[in-house]
Structure formats: structure tokens, C-alpha cells
Design an enzyme around this catalytic site. Structure first.
Site: not given
Length: 249
Positions: A123, A119-121
Site C-alpha cells: 500500500s 500502511l502495509d508493504k
């Protein structure tokens, strides 16, 4: 005091810094204490390294002897564990110790873990963590078509054209697989995908001139985020784990 270079009987070559790991990480990987608790134990003088009281920053290499409360620290805990974690915004999926925003600096758990998918920063939501590398690989393989479900809010009203375009597949690095997309409210939709292209949902939306302003993963296969608090972790129930492993076979 532990040295950053040492020799082991029968070895002509000194052990280099790359062969050493910090003592708090060593205790965590051995399943004794979380890194946070390990730091506290070291500060309290409860940990020794080669017979001497350990200090923060000490490094452990092959052949070193580590004791906690006078008892030798054994090999890495082999018990397979799967955890559900509610990743908050601002943290990143990386195992790099130098990155202070790494999820592993914010998880209080004894033992080495892998994250399953990213999960990106910007999200948030459900992230599975495990020490079972084989299981992690099975879950992440796109050809297994394992579902991941998200709630997404965008910067303008969701149209039927947008929903159809998203569900039919979008050309990114390649054509994305067909997916399930359903409108929830004016600017919010639910999407279920079965692959994990980098920043996939954000990039899919950009193809239709939409910008994602909120993205939360709420399910991975049979595991649901539910009411797990932000930053919290929980061990899967026996039934959840049994179903998950069955789906991966």
C-alpha cells in the site's frame, strides 16, 4: 574507541549491548543530523566518541561523550513535530533496524519519529510521522472515530451490491464499523473508514470475492496527501497542526 561493554562509576554491572545504540541513530535521536547525514559526518571525521574519532558501527552507551564538529551533542530534541510522508510501495512500517525495507531507512530526517497507523508493504500514500507519542496514540484510538480516506482499485467491476455491503460493515475479527464508500470508475472506489483493523480494506474486499490491486491513502483526518511526491516528507502547516490537535482533544 568505544567498547561494547563498559563500566560507569557506581555501577558494578557492565553495560550490555542492549543498552547501546549505534552512533548514527544517537545523532538522529538527538535531533542533530538524519541518519544518512550522520553516516556522512562520521565518514568525514566530524564526530568524536569519548574524545576519539568515531567510526561507522560505533555504539553509544550511558555516560559516553559524543561531539559533532567539536561541540557536545546534547539531549534529545524535545520540539514536537508532525510530518506528512508519502510512503512508496515496497516499504514497511517498522522501527526494526535490521529491516532494510523499513520506512526509516528511506526518510532523511534528524530525530526519532513514530509512525501513526500502518500502511502495509503493498500500500502507498499518506502516513503521519511524529515524535509526539501521546498525539500518535490519540489519533490511532478507534473509539475517537478519526477518518482515514483511501482510493482503492480492485480486480473486477464495482457493483452497487458490493458498495452497500462494504458500507454496512463486514465481519472480520469483529464487525467493522459502517463506512462511506463511493464508486469512482469501473474498478475503482473511494472509502472512508474510522478504525484500523489489520489489512482491513483488503480483507473487507475479500469477503465479497474482490482482490485489491491498488490501495492509496489520501487523507488522515484533516491532513491531505495532495501533490506530495512519493518518498517525500513535509512538515504540517501551523493551521493543519492546530486543527489536528483540536480534533484529538
Amino acid at each position: 574507541m568505544n567498547m561494547n561493554k563498559c563500566y560507569i562509576l557506581g555501577m558494578e554491572k557492565p553495560i550490555q549491548n542492549d543498552d547501546l545504540i549505534r552512533i548514527n541513530k544517537y545523532l538522529s535521536q538527538a535531533g542533530i543530523l538524519s541518519r544518512r547525514k550522520a553516516d556522512e559526518a562520521i565518514e568525514s571525521g566530524l564526530v568524536t566518541l569519548n574524545g576519539e574519532t568515531a567510526v561507522a558501527g560505533d555504539k553509544v552507551g550511558p555516560g559516553d561523550s559524543v561531539c559533532y564538529k567539536g561541540k557536545p551533542v546534547g539531549s534529545v530534541n524535545k520540539e514536537k513535530v508532525i510530518l506528512a510522508y508519502n510512503k512508496p510501495l515496497g516499504l514497511v512500517c517498522t522501527s526494526k533496524e535490521a529491516d532494510k525495507d523499513s520506512i526509516f531507512h528511506h526518510i532523511d530526517y534528524p530525530g526519532m519519529l513514530y509512525y501513526v497507523g500502518r500502511l502495509d508493504k503493498n500500500s502507498q500514500g499518506l502516513l503521519l510521522l511524529t515524535n509526539d507519542g501521546e498525539l500518535a496514540n490519540k489519533i490511532q484510538k478507534a473509539r475517537n472515530n478519526h477518518e482515514k480516506e483511501y482510493v482503492v482499485r480492485v480486480d473486477k467491476p464495482v457493483t452497487e451490491e458490493f458498495l452497500k455491503g462494504m458500507s454496512d460493515g463486514v465481519m472480520l475479527d469483529r464487525m467493522t464499523k459502517k463506512c462511506k464508500v463511493k464508486k469512482i470508475s469501473t474498478n475503482t472506489f473511494n472509502i472512508i473508514i474510522t478504525e484500523g483493523i489489520n489489512r482491513q480494506i483488503r480483507r473487507m474486499c475479500e469477503c465479497f470475492d474482490y482482490r485489491v490491486v491498488f490501495l492509496k491513502r489520501i487523507r488522515v483526518m484533516n491532513i491531505k496527501l495532495g501533490n506530495l511526491e512519493k518518498g517525500a516528507i513535509r512538515k504540517l502547516t501551523k493551521q493543519e497542526e492546530e486543527v489536528l490537535r483540536k480534533l484529538c482533544n
